[in-house]
Design a protein around this motif. Structure first.
Motif, PDB file in Angstrom:
ATOM      1  N   ALA A 208       4.132   0.177 -12.018  1.00  0.00           N
ATOM      2  CA  ALA A 208       3.502   0.997 -10.991  1.00  0.00           C
ATOM      3  C   ALA A 208       3.176   0.137  -9.771  1.00  0.00           C
ATOM      4  CB  ALA A 208       2.231   1.638 -11.533  1.00  0.00           C
ATOM      5  N   GLU A 209       3.280   0.758  -8.587  1.00  0.00           N
ATOM      6  CA  GLU A 209       2.925   0.055  -7.371  1.00  0.00           C
ATOM      7  C   GLU A 209       1.415  -0.162  -7.336  1.00  0.00           C
ATOM      8  OE1 GLU A 209       5.566   1.117  -3.717  1.00  0.00           O
ATOM      9  OE2 GLU A 209       5.056   2.980  -4.739  1.00  0.00           O
ATOM     10  N   SER A 210       1.010  -1.237  -6.706  1.00  0.00           N
ATOM     11  CA  SER A 210      -0.418  -1.518  -6.590  1.00  0.00           C
ATOM     12  C   SER A 210      -0.805  -1.597  -5.123  1.00  0.00           C
ATOM     13  CB  SER A 210      -0.775  -2.830  -7.299  1.00  0.00           C
ATOM     14  OG  SER A 210      -0.044  -3.916  -6.737  1.00  0.00           O
ATOM     15  N   ILE A 211      -2.057  -1.257  -4.851  1.00  0.00           N
ATOM     16  CA  ILE A 211      -2.572  -1.275  -3.488  1.00  0.00           C
ATOM     17  C   ILE A 211      -2.708  -2.709  -2.994  1.00  0.00           C
ATOM     18  CG2 ILE A 211      -4.603  -0.742  -2.083  1.00  0.00           C
ATOM     19  CD1 ILE A 211      -5.066   1.683  -3.855  1.00  0.00           C
ATOM     20  N   GLY A 212      -2.309  -2.935  -1.751  1.00  0.00           N
ATOM     21  CA  GLY A 212      -2.472  -4.249  -1.143  1.00  0.00           C
ATOM     22  C   GLY A 212      -3.909  -4.458  -0.690  1.00  0.00           C
ATOM     23  N   ASN A 213      -4.294  -3.783   0.398  1.00  0.00           N
ATOM     24  CA  ASN A 213      -5.655  -3.884   0.929  1.00  0.00           C
ATOM     25  C   ASN A 213      -6.179  -2.493   1.258  1.00  0.00           C
ATOM     26  OD1 ASN A 213      -5.898  -6.906   1.212  1.00  0.00           O
ATOM     27  ND2 ASN A 213      -4.126  -6.574   2.535  1.00  0.00           N
TER      28      ASN A 213
ATOM     29  N   ILE B 247     -12.441  -0.623  -6.603  1.00  0.00           N
ATOM     30  CA  ILE B 247     -11.004  -0.509  -6.865  1.00  0.00           C
ATOM     31  C   ILE B 247     -10.264  -1.700  -6.271  1.00  0.00           C
ATOM     32  CG2 ILE B 247      -8.942   0.907  -6.439  1.00  0.00           C
ATOM     33  CD1 ILE B 247     -10.806   3.348  -6.322  1.00  0.00           C
ATOM     34  N   LYS B 248     -10.638  -2.071  -5.055  1.00  0.00           N
ATOM     35  CA  LYS B 248     -10.042  -3.213  -4.352  1.00  0.00           C
ATOM     36  C   LYS B 248     -11.004  -3.591  -3.233  1.00  0.00           C
ATOM     37  CE  LYS B 248      -5.938  -5.470  -4.186  1.00  0.00           C
ATOM     38  NZ  LYS B 248      -4.821  -5.622  -5.111  1.00  0.00           N
ATOM     39  N   PRO B 249     -11.206  -4.871  -2.949  1.00  0.00           N
ATOM     40  CA  PRO B 249     -12.124  -5.246  -1.873  1.00  0.00           C
ATOM     41  C   PRO B 249     -11.784  -4.548  -0.557  1.00  0.00           C
ATOM     42  CG  PRO B 249     -11.516  -7.172  -3.149  1.00  0.00           C
ATOM     43  CD  PRO B 249     -10.666  -6.039  -3.659  1.00  0.00           C
ATOM     44  N   VAL B 250     -12.813  -4.026   0.100  1.00  0.00           N
ATOM     45  CA  VAL B 250     -12.640  -3.203   1.296  1.00  0.00           C
ATOM     46  C   VAL B 250     -12.959  -4.005   2.551  1.00  0.00           C
ATOM     47  CG1 VAL B 250     -13.534  -1.183   2.527  1.00  0.00           C
ATOM     48  CG2 VAL B 250     -13.127  -1.057   0.066  1.00  0.00           C
TER      49      VAL B 250
ATOM     50  N   LYS C 213       0.113   0.468   6.643  1.00  0.00           N
ATOM     51  CA  LYS C 213       1.525   0.201   6.409  1.00  0.00           C
ATOM     52  C   LYS C 213       1.713  -0.618   5.132  1.00  0.00           C
ATOM     53  CE  LYS C 213       2.924   0.512  11.272  1.00  0.00           C
ATOM     54  NZ  LYS C 213       3.521  -0.197  12.432  1.00  0.00           N
ATOM     55  N   GLY C 214       2.963  -0.641   4.653  1.00  0.00           N
ATOM     56  CA  GLY C 214       3.240  -1.365   3.426  1.00  0.00           C
ATOM     57  C   GLY C 214       2.499  -0.739   2.268  1.00  0.00           C
ATOM     58  N   ASN C 215       1.814  -1.566   1.502  1.00  0.00           N
ATOM     59  CA  ASN C 215       1.047  -1.073   0.356  1.00  0.00           C
ATOM     60  C   ASN C 215      -0.448  -1.002   0.641  1.00  0.00           C
ATOM     61  OD1 ASN C 215       3.501  -1.029  -0.983  1.00  0.00           O
ATOM     62  ND2 ASN C 215       2.674  -1.871  -2.851  1.00  0.00           N
ATOM     63  N   ASN C 216      -0.808  -0.992   1.916  1.00  0.00           N
ATOM     64  CA  ASN C 216      -2.208  -0.889   2.287  1.00  0.00           C
ATOM     65  C   ASN C 216      -2.640   0.564   2.378  1.00  0.00           C
ATOM     66  OD1 ASN C 216      -2.296  -3.680   2.487  1.00  0.00           O
ATOM     67  ND2 ASN C 216      -1.871  -3.680   4.686  1.00  0.00           N
ATOM     68  N   VAL C 217      -3.921   0.802   2.201  1.00  0.00           N
ATOM     69  CA  VAL C 217      -4.509   2.137   2.306  1.00  0.00           C
ATOM     70  C   VAL C 217      -5.637   2.084   3.330  1.00  0.00           C
ATOM     71  CG1 VAL C 217      -5.903   3.869   1.102  1.00  0.00           C
ATOM     72  CG2 VAL C 217      -3.902   2.887  -0.018  1.00  0.00           C
ATOM     73  N   ALA C 218      -5.690   3.102   4.194  1.00  0.00           N
ATOM     74  CA  ALA C 218      -6.766   3.209   5.178  1.00  0.00           C
ATOM     75  C   ALA C 218      -7.612   4.443   4.872  1.00  0.00           C
ATOM     76  CB  ALA C 218      -6.197   3.301   6.597  1.00  0.00           C
TER      77      ALA C 218
END
Length: 424
Positions: A39-44, A79-82, A130-135
């Motif tokens: 599974a893909e994982s979130i970058g940032n 979930i991931k450092p923000v 962009k990429g695997n980042n989420v905003a």
């Protein structure tokens, strides 16, 4: 022993040696076959809080807005450092950690920036998705021209929201769509204590009036779907409404299972059905296909949505969708290694029954049309100068959401479109 006999024995021994050493086609082990794709994982994760002056009333007193924002950033950070930003014109990084930011919402005037055009804010937020980042972007989502334009023409917002402003939003989200970036919107309401700016930029003092606000989650669709689900499961406050905009073209790929949910006599060949036996003495034909719907919005992956909206037809016969299963609900105990590998590549299994074929050959078509919820129409107003006109409503929200929706409508407005050959 003759020379011919000795040569025959020699070649026989060579053949046996090659076979015993695995010289034929290697049979994959079960572990190799059934290992699911990673599974893909979130970058940032990048969090943006709009801080134009119109947002000030959400931050004064005890408000649902502050509770939700604090909850979102804290739970997302697990979930991931923000990374934190405020935005009214350009993004401004927030110094300090999550706890400091939450404290600032209670003690520091944050919403002091000038008003800015939403499509420009979305553009800058999208740069971080962009990429695997989420905003993640929080805003009141009021569509508006710049202050100078409103001063010249107080009716410009109401007159041109459905054309200029909507199409500016459309253009930005169409760019996101081309980049494979989707969006999910979570809608909330909160008491508002402060200065409200009408569409004519008139100031009105509100005390506790209910005002909507929106949490946008923007990024690659295959990432924001699981992220949104994980976030919602941990939040203390459930959103009043939700809307998903996918960034996926019409799905055309499927996998035909050759044993799973099979009934009747038929064979699989190149993802089509052949040697179908029909007739009064023959068992009904049933077959299953695997679909990877991970690129679609969450609501389009729901079993109930697929059962209701998947259009199935066959040009020379009769066919019916009889079962929709999530991958996790499929019984795999009797499946072959090969079929388990197919299953691992998909999110859903759909089973169909062919009751009649009027000809030796037929083509089955599957189409899943795009359907968007329209709750935002009830949350929209074009005259926010009175409490009755704006309570629980957002100025021009219908035009904002329409611009986004149009950006994600695929050719033919379909999430999926495919065909399968059936032959006797």
């Amino acid at each position: 022993m003759t020379l011919h006999t000795r040569n025959s024995l020699f070649f026989l021994l060579i053949a046996l040696t090659v076979t015993s050493c695995g010289g034929g086609k290697k049979r994959a082990t079960k572990d190799e076959v059934t290992a699911p794709t990673k599974a893909e994982s979130i970058g940032n994760i990048h969090f943006f809080l709009e801080t134009s002056a119109s947002m000030g009333g959400y931050l004064k007193g005890g408000t649902t807005f502050k509770d939700v924002v604090a909850d979102v950033v804290t739970k997302a950070n697990q979930i991931k450092p923000v990374s934190l930003y405020t935005i009214s014109g350009k993004p401004e990084p927030v110094s300090g950690d999550i706890n400091t930011f939450v404290a600032q919402m209670a003690t520091t005037p944050l919403a002091t920036g000038k008003s800015s055009e939403l499509h420009q804010i979305f553009k800058q937020v999208g740069e971080k998705a962009k990429g695997n980042n989420v905003a993640v972007f929080v805003s009141d989502c009021i569509l508006s021209f710049p202050d100078a334009d409103i001063k010249r023409n107080p009716e410009v917002n109401r007159n041109d929201a459905s054309s200029t402003l909507k199409n500016s939003i459309y253009d930005q989200f169409a760019t996101f769509n081309k980049q494979g970036i989707g969006a999910t919107v979570l809608a909330y309401t909160s008491p508002f204590n402060g200065t409200y700016y009408t569409y004519q930029n008139q100031k009105q003092a509100l005390k506790g009036e209910a005002r909507p606000f929106y949490v946008w989650i923007i990024g690659k669709q295959s990432l924001i779907g699981p992220f949104t689900q994980q976030l919602l499961e941990s939040l203390s406050t459930t959103p009043a409404k939700r809307l998903d905009f996918g960034a996926a073209g019409a799905l055309k790929q499927y996998d035909l299972f050759f044993g799973l949910n099979k009934s009747g006599e038929w064979r699989a060949e190149r993802n089509n059905l052949i040697n179908i036996e029909m007739g009064r003495k023959a068992k009904p034909i049933e077959f299953a296909i695997g679909l990877n719907l991970a690129g679609l919005p969450d609501y389009a992956q729901a079993e109930a949505y697929l059962q209701k909206n998947l259009a199935t037809a066959v040009d020379n016969g009769e066919i019916k969708l009889v079962k929709v299963q999530r991958k996790a609900a499929v019984e795999t105990g009797r499946m072959s290694d090969r079929e388990q590998k197919l299953l691992s590549q998909n999110t859903h299994v759909l089973t169909f029954r062919v009751s009649t074929l009027f000809a030796d050959e037929a083509t089955m078509t599957l189409k899943l049309p795009v359907r968007f919820d329209s709750w935002y129409i009830d949350w929209s107003t074009m005259d926010d100068r009175s409490a009755e006109g704006r309570r629980n409503k957002t100025f021009a929200l219908e035009h904002l959401m329409t611009g986004v929706r149009e950006a994600y409508q695929t050719n033919g407005n379909e999430f999926a479109s495919m065909s399968i050959k059936l032959s006797k």
